[in-house]
Motif scaffolding. Structure first.
Motif, PDB file in Angstrom:
ATOM      1  N   ARG A 172      58.851  30.034  20.450  1.00  0.00           N
ATOM      2  CA  ARG A 172      57.764  30.252  19.501  1.00  0.00           C
ATOM      3  C   ARG A 172      57.837  31.640  18.887  1.00  0.00           C
ATOM      4  O   ARG A 172      57.392  31.855  17.761  1.00  0.00           O
ATOM      5  N   PHE A 173      58.386  32.588  19.646  1.00  0.00           N
ATOM      6  CA  PHE A 173      58.484  33.957  19.145  1.00  0.00           C
ATOM      7  C   PHE A 173      59.364  34.062  17.906  1.00  0.00           C
ATOM      8  O   PHE A 173      59.223  34.999  17.112  1.00  0.00           O
ATOM      9  N   TYR A 176      57.729  34.421  14.398  1.00  0.00           N
ATOM     10  CA  TYR A 176      57.242  35.754  14.045  1.00  0.00           C
ATOM     11  C   TYR A 176      58.395  36.743  13.932  1.00  0.00           C
ATOM     12  O   TYR A 176      58.318  37.703  13.157  1.00  0.00           O
ATOM     13  N   TRP A 198      49.784  41.979  13.133  1.00  0.00           N
ATOM     14  CA  TRP A 198      49.661  40.602  13.597  1.00  0.00           C
ATOM     15  C   TRP A 198      51.014  40.016  14.010  1.00  0.00           C
ATOM     16  O   TRP A 198      51.251  39.729  15.173  1.00  0.00           O
ATOM     17  N   ASP A 199      51.915  39.868  13.038  1.00  0.00           N
ATOM     18  CA  ASP A 199      53.191  39.201  13.324  1.00  0.00           C
ATOM     19  C   ASP A 199      54.025  39.945  14.353  1.00  0.00           C
ATOM     20  O   ASP A 199      54.652  39.335  15.225  1.00  0.00           O
ATOM     21  N   GLN A 201      53.077  41.922  16.816  1.00  0.00           N
ATOM     22  CA  GLN A 201      52.544  41.788  18.171  1.00  0.00           C
ATOM     23  C   GLN A 201      52.734  40.381  18.715  1.00  0.00           C
ATOM     24  O   GLN A 201      53.022  40.198  19.893  1.00  0.00           O
ATOM     25  N   LEU A 202      52.572  39.368  17.857  1.00  0.00           N
ATOM     26  CA  LEU A 202      52.812  38.006  18.312  1.00  0.00           C
ATOM     27  C   LEU A 202      54.280  37.804  18.672  1.00  0.00           C
ATOM     28  O   LEU A 202      54.601  37.130  19.658  1.00  0.00           O
ATOM     29  N   TYR A 203      55.164  38.383  17.886  1.00  0.00           N
ATOM     30  CA  TYR A 203      56.598  38.313  18.184  1.00  0.00           C
ATOM     31  C   TYR A 203      56.888  38.921  19.548  1.00  0.00           C
ATOM     32  O   TYR A 203      57.512  38.292  20.424  1.00  0.00           O
ATOM     33  N   ASN A 205      54.842  39.724  22.142  1.00  0.00           N
ATOM     34  CA  ASN A 205      54.163  39.173  23.314  1.00  0.00           C
ATOM     35  C   ASN A 205      54.538  37.724  23.583  1.00  0.00           C
ATOM     36  O   ASN A 205      54.601  37.303  24.745  1.00  0.00           O
ATOM     37  N   PHE A 206      54.812  36.940  22.524  1.00  0.00           N
ATOM     38  CA  PHE A 206      55.327  35.595  22.756  1.00  0.00           C
ATOM     39  C   PHE A 206      56.681  35.665  23.457  1.00  0.00           C
ATOM     40  O   PHE A 206      56.965  34.890  24.368  1.00  0.00           O
TER      41      PHE A 206
END
Length: 397
Positions: A172-173, A176, A198-199, A201-203, A205-206
């Motif tokens: 999923r990472f 992002y 946003w993107d 941090q999601l990259y 942490n995912f």
């Protein structure tokens, strides 16, 4: 056993070890161009060979191990703070929860610049220490072992074996990662900051969650706390014997784990089995090699009684780990990203290692100067003052 903290010996070896781990992290981040994975093609053949050797060697030695060492010492630091508060009749658990909130805010600052932040993970995983900090050593140890073994990945792997239609997801990472990639290479400073809110941090942490670091980090925090409880960084016959056993366990565990990680995957046809299998073996292999590095470092320190000169040299860098961790990322992105010098386009592994050493040198000089005038680094001071804000303990200081 609960030992009285002996700062003169105990914290020096820990600060040196933390500095060593942070130096390795800085060098790895430079090798990656701070998450811009780009290899220049115009380099001469001899330099390409050298670059590949440098890349493979440093990632084998430190990737996943430097971060694990850093995590182990985070748990150890929690024990020191908890124990000091306990000696004063204070319950540190509430303050520690607030301290993690402050760490999350520091993480937001860091993540604005660099989409490979680990502080958000630390701020979240750190909460596991609160319910276990008063449990007996054996209970904490077995909880940590359970988490270290990656129970979620074992569940996925066993389920995939029983259900051929099950599809394990672990990328999923990448959604992002693709979004932030072009921005870091070619975007303006403000575009990078906006993307990282946003993107980015999601990259980051995912990727960490999907690669087993949530469970591993929680386990390492607990192991670090246990090292503190048992006075493992105080030099005596018992601790020397302890670290020798750890070194032996690390060696005995790493060899079969390495073989399982390298030779078995090609025989696994089901991708939903292969994915968790790789995460489990990679995580455990990194942990085993981390045991080798940490125990060897501590035993070398103990052999000299007060550490070798090269170990004592790095103490100032480790004492300002939060300041140096965040500032090296800000420096690094300005060097490699498109809005800065854009050196990702022209630097291979050898050049980036030299740049990483230059960043370390500048930070070491600053750390030594700052600590000659102050007891803590600037961000460490703010973190400590924020932790105890409103308390009588803080007002006395």
């Amino acid at each position: 056993m609960i030992h009285t903290i002996q700062k003169s010996e105990r914290l020096n070896v820990v600060d040196a070890l933390r500095g060593f781990a942070l130096l390795a992290i800085v060098l790895l981040h430079n090798l990656e161009h701070y998450n811009i994975y780009f290899i220049p093609e115009f380099q001469p053949a001899w330099l390409q060979v050298l670059d590949k050797w440098m890349w493979d060697s440093f990632f084998f030695l430190f990737s996943g191990k430097a971060y694990a060492t850093f995590s182990l010492l985070f748990g150890f630091s929690f024990y020191i703070q908890f124990h000091h508060a306990e000696q004063k009749g204070l319950d540190f658990r509430g303050r520690f929860a607030w301290r993690l909130v402050l760490l999350f805010l520091f993480a937001q600052l860091h993540a604005l610049f660099y989409n490979g932040d680990i502080l958000v993970l630390y701020a979240v995983a750190g909460f596991v220490l609160i319910p276990v900090c008063k449990l007996k050593d054996k209970i904490v140890f077995w909880i940590a072992i359970f988490l270290l073994l990656q129970p979620f990945e074992w569940g996925r792997m066993l389920y995939a074996l029983s259900d051929p239609d099950y599809v394990a997801v672990g990328n999923r990472f990448m959604i992002y990662s693709e979004r932030v990639g072009g921005v870091t290479m070619n975007g303006s400073f403000w575009e990078v900051l906006r993307s990282n809110i946003w993107d980015g941090q999601l990259y980051s942490n995912f990727w960490q969650v999907e690669n087993g670091r949530l469970f591993q980090t929680s386990a390492l925090f607990m192991f670090g706390m246990l090292l503190g409880r048992n006075g493992s960084f105080i030099r005596n016959d018992r601790t020397i014997g302890f670290w020798k056993r750890v070194l032996g366990i690390g060696i005995l565990a790493f060899v079969p784990l390495y073989l399982l990680r390298v030779f078995v995957p090609e025989h696994i046809d089901n991708p939903s089995v292969l994915l968790p299998y790789k995460i489990i073996t990679q995580s455990l292999g990194n942990f085993a090699f981390m045991l080798i590095l940490v125990s060897a470092f501590v035993l070398i320190w103990f052999k000299k009684e007060n550490g070798g000169n090269w170990q004592k040299f790095i103490i100032p860098y480790g004492r300002m780990s939060l300041t140096n961790y965040i500032s090296q990322s800000i420096i690094g992105v300005c060097i490699y990203y498109g809005f800065g010098l854009g050196l990702y386009r022209v630097t291979g592994a050898t050049e980036t290692l030299l740049i990483g050493l230059a960043i370390f040198t500048v930070q070491w000089v600053f750390s030594r100067y700052w600590l000659s005038c102050h007891k803590q680094g600037p961000l460490e001071y703010l973190w400590k003052q924020g932790t105890w804000i409103g308390s009588k303990n803080n007002k006395k200081k």
